[in-house]
Design a protein around this motif. Structure first.
Motif, PDB file in Angstrom:
ATOM      1  N   ALA A 119      16.535   2.231  15.862  1.00 41.14           N
ATOM      2  CA  ALA A 119      16.908   1.098  14.808  1.00 41.14           C
ATOM      3  C   ALA A 119      16.948   1.841  13.627  1.00 41.14           C
ATOM      4  O   ALA A 119      15.936   2.445  13.117  1.00 41.14           O
ATOM      5  N   ILE A 120      17.862   1.311  12.567  1.00 43.34           N
ATOM      6  CA  ILE A 120      17.844   2.065  11.397  1.00 43.34           C
ATOM      7  C   ILE A 120      18.147   0.911  10.543  1.00 43.34           C
ATOM      8  O   ILE A 120      19.057   0.003  10.320  1.00 43.34           O
ATOM      9  N   PRO A 121      17.204   0.922   9.337  1.00 41.38           N
ATOM     10  CA  PRO A 121      17.103  -0.353   8.366  1.00 41.38           C
ATOM     11  C   PRO A 121      18.185   0.066   7.386  1.00 41.38           C
ATOM     12  O   PRO A 121      19.017   1.117   7.479  1.00 41.38           O
ATOM     13  N   ALA A 200      23.373   2.011   6.205  1.00 34.81           N
ATOM     14  CA  ALA A 200      22.264   2.252   6.958  1.00 34.81           C
ATOM     15  C   ALA A 200      21.542   3.382   6.132  1.00 34.81           C
ATOM     16  O   ALA A 200      22.230   4.235   5.867  1.00 34.81           O
ATOM     17  N   ALA A 201      20.219   3.452   6.228  1.00 41.73           N
ATOM     18  CA  ALA A 201      19.334   4.186   5.788  1.00 41.73           C
ATOM     19  C   ALA A 201      19.028   5.537   6.638  1.00 41.73           C
ATOM     20  O   ALA A 201      17.925   5.751   7.174  1.00 41.73           O
ATOM     21  N   GLY A 202      20.098   6.030   7.112  1.00 40.38           N
ATOM     22  CA  GLY A 202      19.926   7.184   8.259  1.00 40.38           C
ATOM     23  C   GLY A 202      19.520   8.573   7.630  1.00 40.38           C
ATOM     24  O   GLY A 202      19.492   8.510   6.170  1.00 40.38           O
ATOM     25  N   THR A 245      20.768  -6.912   8.663  1.00 43.03           N
ATOM     26  CA  THR A 245      21.719  -5.888   8.454  1.00 43.03           C
ATOM     27  C   THR A 245      20.842  -4.491   8.772  1.00 43.03           C
ATOM     28  O   THR A 245      21.202  -3.314   8.691  1.00 43.03           O
ATOM     29  N   THR A 246      19.832  -4.609   9.654  1.00 40.77           N
ATOM     30  CA  THR A 246      19.336  -3.195  10.236  1.00 40.77           C
ATOM     31  C   THR A 246      20.319  -3.217  11.467  1.00 40.77           C
ATOM     32  O   THR A 246      20.532  -4.039  12.106  1.00 40.77           O
ATOM     33  N   THR A 247      20.412  -1.976  11.822  1.00 42.19           N
ATOM     34  CA  THR A 247      21.280  -1.254  12.886  1.00 42.19           C
ATOM     35  C   THR A 247      20.612  -1.227  14.279  1.00 42.19           C
ATOM     36  O   THR A 247      19.578  -0.495  14.220  1.00 42.19           O
ATOM     37  N   TYR A 248      20.647  -1.940  14.904  1.00 44.07           N
ATOM     38  CA  TYR A 248      20.096  -2.072  16.285  1.00 44.07           C
ATOM     39  C   TYR A 248      20.857  -1.174  17.432  1.00 44.07           C
ATOM     40  O   TYR A 248      22.216  -1.831  17.689  1.00 44.07           O
ATOM     41  N   TYR A 249      20.572  -0.326  18.061  1.00 45.55           N
ATOM     42  CA  TYR A 249      21.029   0.404  19.162  1.00 45.55           C
ATOM     43  C   TYR A 249      20.756   0.123  20.523  1.00 45.55           C
ATOM     44  O   TYR A 249      19.358  -0.125  20.557  1.00 45.55           O
ATOM     45  N   ALA A 250      21.775  -0.119  21.395  1.00 44.52           N
ATOM     46  CA  ALA A 250      21.416  -0.586  22.547  1.00 44.52           C
ATOM     47  C   ALA A 250      21.832   0.271  23.392  1.00 44.52           C
ATOM     48  O   ALA A 250      23.170   0.554  23.691  1.00 44.52           O
ATOM     49  N   TYR A 286      12.988   6.108  13.088  1.00 46.12           N
ATOM     50  CA  TYR A 286      14.250   5.456  13.442  1.00 46.12           C
ATOM     51  C   TYR A 286      13.808   5.178  15.129  1.00 46.12           C
ATOM     52  O   TYR A 286      14.533   4.388  15.797  1.00 46.12           O
ATOM     53  N   ALA A 287      12.987   6.331  15.760  1.00 47.25           N
ATOM     54  CA  ALA A 287      12.937   6.072  17.312  1.00 47.25           C
ATOM     55  C   ALA A 287      12.068   4.889  17.406  1.00 47.25           C
ATOM     56  O   ALA A 287      10.992   4.929  17.708  1.00 47.25           O
ATOM     57  N   VAL A 288      12.747   3.831  17.663  1.00 44.35           N
ATOM     58  CA  VAL A 288      11.834   2.502  17.901  1.00 44.35           C
ATOM     59  C   VAL A 288      12.510   2.117  19.223  1.00 44.35           C
ATOM     60  O   VAL A 288      13.470   1.485  19.162  1.00 44.35           O
TER      61      VAL A 288
END
Length: 313
Positions: A119-121, A200-202, A245-250, A286-288
């Protein structure tokens, strides 16, 4: 649109597939709707390395960028139930694209959700020499002269563009300028094409912040970020109840993925997210990992809010 939560049990209801107990017995393809070399790609490759170590056989990342992520998502949605084609998506590819473009050939209900590996805020940023020293400065300028302050995003269908659209409906009207991706949005801000950027704050963005080439004004997260504790939230400055606006990866498979394979993949994902190699590849903040039921609740809530934003114009 099919409710995301409806598919959380779908994988458990599918008919068993021959050979599931010994899965995998050949190469597993992992489809990404992103170009090679970016943060998502590097993270996916590290994740597949971990699955390869735990399951055996080859786990191969395939990059299918373009089409707002639809081609990659269609491939996963139409894959067989045997687990040899899986993928990675976000709320943009899984929810926004099929909501705004009904002809893409899939809905968010066409997948089995295996869990969240990352997940990336989000951050709102300006150049170091910007006259906007704080988020209040930026908001005041927009409210005084609507549409004169330009904000770049990494795409017209991203949650950042949707949030700006939502703010416009409340009378805070930015000039939203969508680009084709993060690198283009970065270049536009650095080159002075836009006044600010919401994205995204990558790791690539944080590298520019650390180098002093971008200055963050606020985060769209509910709480301050542990890695940028000095940056306030939008809520601290009166901007509340926006689309997430957090990017959630699935990590996803097809809707009818064999339940025994679903169980094994879900069981191994948390360990891979905690793996040092994976955390180093994506960046520890980001490893959530998030369980499938929590992830699908978030995606469903995002979909409801998205439809409200679109209906509101």
């Amino acid at each position: 649109m099919v409710a995301v939560s409806a598919v959380i049990l779908t994988g458990c209801a599918a008919a068993p597939t021959s050979g599931a107990e010994n899965f995998p017995q050949r190469e597993v393809r992992f489809v990404l709707p992103y170009s090679a070399g970016g943060p998502s790609d590097l993270g996916a490759r590290a994740l597949m390395d971990c699955f390869e170590q735990r399951f055996g056989e080859s786990w191969v990342v395939e990059n299918q960028a373009g089409g707002a992520g639809a081609p990659a998502m269609v491939d996963v949605a139409t894959a067989g139930p045997n687990g040899y084609l899986l993928g990675l998506g976000t709320q943009s590819t899984l929810v926004t694209t099929p909501t705004l473009e009904e002809s893409v050939g899939y809905t968010d209900g066409d997948f089995t959700y295996l869990g969240q590996p990352m997940a990336i805020p989000s951050l709102i940023m300006v150049r170091p020499d910007s006259p906007f020293r704080t988020i209040d400065d930026l908001l005041a300028a927009v409210r005084a002269t609507p549409e004169t302050v330009s904000v770049g995003t990494s795409g017209a269908q991203t949650s950042f563009s949707m949030a700006l659209r939502e703010l416009s409906g409340r009378g805070t009207v930015f000039n939203t300028v969508p680009f084709e991706g993060t690198s283009e949005a970065n270049a536009a801000l650095l080159g002075g094409t836009v006044d600010a950027r919401w994205d995204a704050a990558g790791r690539d963005t944080l590298a520019l912040v650390d180098a002093g080439r971008m200055r963050p004004l606020a985060t769209g997260s509910e709480e301050r970020l542990t890695f940028l504790p000095e940056v306030p939230t939008l809520a601290e400055h009166g901007i509340t109840d926006l689309i997430d606006t957090t990017t959630y990866y699935a990590m996803i498979g097809p809707r009818d993925l064999d339940p025994r394979i679903v169980e094994r993949l879900r069981a191994e994902l948390p360990g891979c997210v905690a793996d040092p190699g994976y955390r180093n590849a994506v960046g520890a903040p980001y490893a959530v990992h998030t369980a499938p039921d929590v992830l699908t609740d978030r995606l469903e809530a995002f979909g409801r809010r998205l439809r409200e934003v679109v209906a509101g114009g």
